[in-house]
Each structure stands twice: as structure tokens, then as C-alpha cells.
Design an enzyme around this catalytic site. Sequence first.
Site, PDB file in Angstrom:
ATOM      1  N   ASP A  43       0.841  -1.191   0.000  1.00 33.72           N
ATOM      2  CA  ASP A  43       0.000   0.000   0.000  1.00 33.72           C
ATOM      3  C   ASP A  43       0.880   1.245   0.000  1.00 33.72           C
ATOM      4  O   ASP A  43       1.729   1.413   0.878  1.00 33.72           O
ATOM      5  CB  ASP A  43      -0.894  -0.007   1.247  1.00 33.72           C
ATOM      6  CG  ASP A  43      -1.807   1.206   1.323  1.00 33.72           C
ATOM      7  OD1 ASP A  43      -3.003   1.067   0.991  1.00 33.72           O
ATOM      8  OD2 ASP A  43      -1.329   2.292   1.726  1.00 33.72           O
ATOM      9  N   TYR A 102       2.870  10.109  -0.351  1.00 36.27           N
ATOM     10  CA  TYR A 102       3.974   9.516   0.411  1.00 36.27           C
ATOM     11  C   TYR A 102       5.321   9.815  -0.236  1.00 36.27           C
ATOM     12  O   TYR A 102       6.351   9.711   0.420  1.00 36.27           O
ATOM     13  CB  TYR A 102       3.820   7.995   0.515  1.00 36.27           C
ATOM     14  CG  TYR A 102       2.627   7.498   1.290  1.00 36.27           C
ATOM     15  CD1 TYR A 102       1.777   8.368   1.981  1.00 36.27           C
ATOM     16  CD2 TYR A 102       2.323   6.138   1.333  1.00 36.27           C
ATOM     17  CE1 TYR A 102       0.677   7.904   2.677  1.00 36.27           C
ATOM     18  CE2 TYR A 102       1.219   5.659   2.029  1.00 36.27           C
ATOM     19  CZ  TYR A 102       0.400   6.546   2.696  1.00 36.27           C
ATOM     20  OH  TYR A 102      -0.680   6.068   3.385  1.00 36.27           O
ATOM     21  N   LYS A 156      -3.026   5.820  -3.846  1.00 37.16           N
ATOM     22  CA  LYS A 156      -4.114   6.733  -3.501  1.00 37.16           C
ATOM     23  C   LYS A 156      -3.899   8.073  -4.200  1.00 37.16           C
ATOM     24  O   LYS A 156      -2.773   8.578  -4.264  1.00 37.16           O
ATOM     25  CB  LYS A 156      -4.182   6.944  -1.986  1.00 37.16           C
ATOM     26  CG  LYS A 156      -4.172   5.645  -1.179  1.00 37.16           C
ATOM     27  CD  LYS A 156      -4.189   5.919   0.319  1.00 37.16           C
ATOM     28  CE  LYS A 156      -3.748   4.704   1.106  1.00 37.16           C
ATOM     29  NZ  LYS A 156      -2.292   4.490   1.087  1.00 37.16           N
ATOM     30  N   HIS A 167      -7.649   9.493  -1.508  1.00 37.94           N
ATOM     31  CA  HIS A 167      -6.938   9.476  -0.226  1.00 37.94           C
ATOM     32  C   HIS A 167      -7.697  10.231   0.867  1.00 37.94           C
ATOM     33  O   HIS A 167      -7.840   9.731   1.992  1.00 37.94           O
ATOM     34  CB  HIS A 167      -5.546  10.080  -0.410  1.00 37.94           C
ATOM     35  CG  HIS A 167      -4.568   9.664   0.633  1.00 37.94           C
ATOM     36  ND1 HIS A 167      -3.215   9.689   0.436  1.00 37.94           N
ATOM     37  CD2 HIS A 167      -4.729   9.223   1.905  1.00 37.94           C
ATOM     38  CE1 HIS A 167      -2.584   9.260   1.514  1.00 37.94           C
ATOM     39  NE2 HIS A 167      -3.493   8.975   2.437  1.00 37.94           N
TER      40      HIS A 167
END
Length: 267
Positions: free
Chosen positions: A34, A39, A64, A97
Site C-alpha cells: 500500500d 507519500y 491513492k 486518499h
Amino acid sequence: MSMPALGLGTFRLKDQVVIDSVRNALDVGYRAIDTAQIYGNEAEVGEAIAQSGVPRDELFITTKIWTDNLSRQKLIPSLQDSLKKLRTDRVDLVLIHWPSPGDAVSVAEFMDALAEARAQGLARQIGVSNFNIALMQQAIAAVGADNIATNQIELSPWLQNGKVVEFAQSQGIHITSYMTLAYGAVLKDPVILEIAASHNATPAQVALAWAMRLGYSVIPSSTRRENLASNLKAASLKLSLDDMARIAGLDRNERLVSPDGLAPAWD
């Protein structure tokens, strides 16, 4: 394609740290990874997967869409960019997200764009993350509950999110739990420690097994190979009904993730 019960989370992991984490996870047996656009590690995740030699068809990759990319014009191009970084032609699951801040982009618009991304073969399944009941209702109105694979939410023994879980499950929407270990805080809970001792298990295994017993998917992260391997064993830990009842009693609505400007009004 059903969602794996246990996968690897990569939140806050960067550069060589995330490469090593993903490589070690794949090596000890994980097959679900994931990540997310925000990120900043999709390229490193893609590199680690390529280095691992694990066939793509054995993997379940989730990313996401960040809030900056929710508009109809930006969503699909941003996902295509994510796919390039991940070195794949599609993800198995793509999520919204967070809801659009201030409803700048309507739920109908970004869910329609997400459905179009799936229609184009860029994702096998679509879903949402950090949605409350009202937002799930809007998403269902846009694309139908059958087309929403999961709602990924913060959920731990200390934050059991009962109202959101109950509504999602009533609609056939799967729950993915993030922050299941509450940054490690629940691992010091006396009840979790007692249950772990009774099973000759780790506290992390107990918390993860609890969530999976309830039917949720979990995505814990770790930078240590031994912890990655240990967490994986949670899938085979059988908690008793008494264990489950004791953990159910730990709920204190203790939320750790609620960023200003992003978080909806929680149920």
C-alpha cells in the site's frame, strides 16, 4: 480480485528505507503493498518490486490519489504518472486518499473520474479512504456501492469506528484498517499484553488478528525484517470470543490522524 487480509503499509517510509522494507516484506511472503501519491515513495516501491523478481500477477498494489489531483482533468493523468513510478500498467486498487478540502471538487466528479480510470484499465478496483458516512453516501450515489471496493480508515482497538464500519458493511463495502497499532501505543495496553501472553504471541499479532477476525484488511508497516515476518503470522492467530470481547471493550475513540483542512466531520 478479493483484497488481501494483510499487506504492507509504506506511510512515512522514504528512499532506501522503503526499498528495504518492501524488499524484505516480499521476501518473507507479503504480496500486498500500500502506497500513495503524497507519500513520495511510489518510485522506490516500484524499484523494490522490480528488484524482488516477484511476478506482477502475484501482487496486489494499492495507491491513492492526492487531493490536488481530484479534478476530472487531473485524476487520470496523475494516476498514469503513479503507474510509471510503480513500473506497472495498472494498480489493483486505487483510492481517493482524502475528500476534497472545502468540497472544491465534488464527490460525484472525482468518483466518476475514478470509475473512468478503472474503465480504461488503469486500476482493477476503486475505493475511498478517510470517508465518513455522509461522504460514503455521496460516493455510492455517484458510482454505486458495488463499485466501491473499500473504505480505508484509521481503526485500532482504541478507535473502533463503529458507526462508519456498520454503515460500510451494510452496503457491502470492505473495511481496510490503517494505524491498527496506533503508532505502537496499543502494544502497551494491559489487555492486549495479557491476551498476547496467553497465546504466546506478540501484542502486534493480537491487534492485527483482532482486526482480521472482524473481517478488515490491515496494512501495518515496519522497517525491521523480523517484525515484518512476525506480523505476517497474525493471519494464523486464532483469538477466542472472550479475547474479542475484551478488545471490544478497549474502544476509547482515540483518533491519531485528523489533519486540519483535510479531515471530514467524523462520525
